[in-house]
Design an enzyme around this catalytic site. Structure first.
Site, PDB file in Angstrom:
ATOM      1  N   LYS A 183       0.855  -1.197   0.000  1.00 52.15           N
ATOM      2  CA  LYS A 183       0.000   0.000   0.000  1.00 52.15           C
ATOM      3  C   LYS A 183       0.888   1.243   0.000  1.00 52.15           C
ATOM      4  O   LYS A 183       1.758   1.402   0.865  1.00 52.15           O
ATOM      5  CB  LYS A 183      -0.866  -0.040   1.251  1.00 52.15           C
TER       6      LYS A 183
HETATM    7  O1  G3P Z   1      -7.716   1.910   5.646  1.00 43.41           O
HETATM    8  C1  G3P Z   1      -8.069   3.037   4.947  1.00 43.41           C
HETATM    9  C2  G3P Z   1      -9.403   3.650   5.328  1.00 43.41           C
HETATM   10  O2  G3P Z   1     -10.410   2.690   5.233  1.00 43.41           O
HETATM   11  C3  G3P Z   1      -9.409   4.406   6.609  1.00 43.41           C
HETATM   12  O3  G3P Z   1     -10.697   4.763   7.022  1.00 43.41           O
HETATM   13  O4  G3P Z   1     -12.194   5.451   8.829  1.00 43.41           O
HETATM   14  O5  G3P Z   1      -9.767   6.068   8.979  1.00 43.41           O
HETATM   15  O6  G3P Z   1     -11.261   7.184   7.329  1.00 43.41           O
HETATM   16  P1  G3P Z   1     -10.981   5.930   8.093  1.00 43.41           P
END
Ligand code: G3P
Length: 214
Positions: A83
């Site tokens: 990633k």
């Molecule tokens: O892993 C990437 C993403 O899904 C993170 O989500 O909830 O931290 O905006 P969030």
């Protein structure tokens, strides 16, 4: 649509995997930090549970550093996906790794032009963060639709992974918009198979059945 779980927590991964419909895992530095564990060791444990793609994020912000980290991460298991952030150095590293046959997930995507460039660089996955766009009063689902249109117009193979999912309506919306994958927190995975009317209906069926037998 494939369903990935967005966590580095083994218990959540096991429970989601036991449901029989889990296709992969995504982690990020914030999720790993929450677990207070060794990153590489945890990735190895995750890859023992799930055979689908497991995204492991680098923390370098320069091409060479990203490649160094990726070299070490890909040794952990065959299903590790690297990633990288949607920045210029990430784009260059995406091209280098994709040319070598390493699968890359380009993260922190907030506009369709980033998605177009990473597709040209051979990304396996692109991760638009719809929840964070909605958080600043934007339209995250619209971004997924735009990327879908662009990818379909030009036949790009990169898979659209809807990330930063906040609730089950996001999942319905991204499925309608044509996302290939959604990565979902465990709390939302649990919501997916639950409805109060299912519970009430089941309770009544069982009560009626008992009466009929009585
Ligand atoms: O892993 C990437 C993403 O899904 C993170 O989500 O909830 O931290 O905006 P969030």
């Amino acid at each position: 649509m494939d369903i990935f779980i967005d966590t580095a927590n083994l218990d959540e991964i096991r429970q989601a995997n036991d449901m029989g419909v889990l296709d992969g895992v995504t982690t990020n530095p914030s999720l790993v930090a929450k677990e207070k564990v060794d990153f590489h060791k945890r990735l190895g444990e995750i890859c023992e549970i799930v055979s689908g793609p497991v995204s492991a994020e680098v923390v370098s912000v320069d091409h060479d550093g990203m490649i160094r980290e990726a070299n070490a991460l890909t040794k952990i298991a065959d299903n590790i996906v690297i990633k990288l952030p949607c920045i210029v150095e990430g784009l260059k590293a995406c091209k280098t790794l994709s040319d070598r046959g390493v699968r890359v997930n380009m993260t922190l995507c907030f506009q369709s032009l980033q998605a177009m460039l990473v597709a040209k660089a051979g990304a396996f996955l692109v991760s638009p963060f719809l929840g964070r766009i909605d958080d600043i009063a934007g339209d995250g689902v619209q971004l997924i639709s735009e990327i879908r249109t662009i990818y379909d117009n030009y036949g790009y193979d990169t898979r659209i992974l809807a990330a930063s999912i906040r609730h089950s309506k996001h999942l319905v919306d991204v499925a309608k918009a044509g996302a290939d994958v959604a990565t979902v927190p465990f709390s939302v995975i649990k919501q997916m198979m639950s409805h109060p009317l299912t519970d009430v209906g089941l309770e009544k069926f069982l009560a009626d059945w008992k009466k009929g037998q009585g």
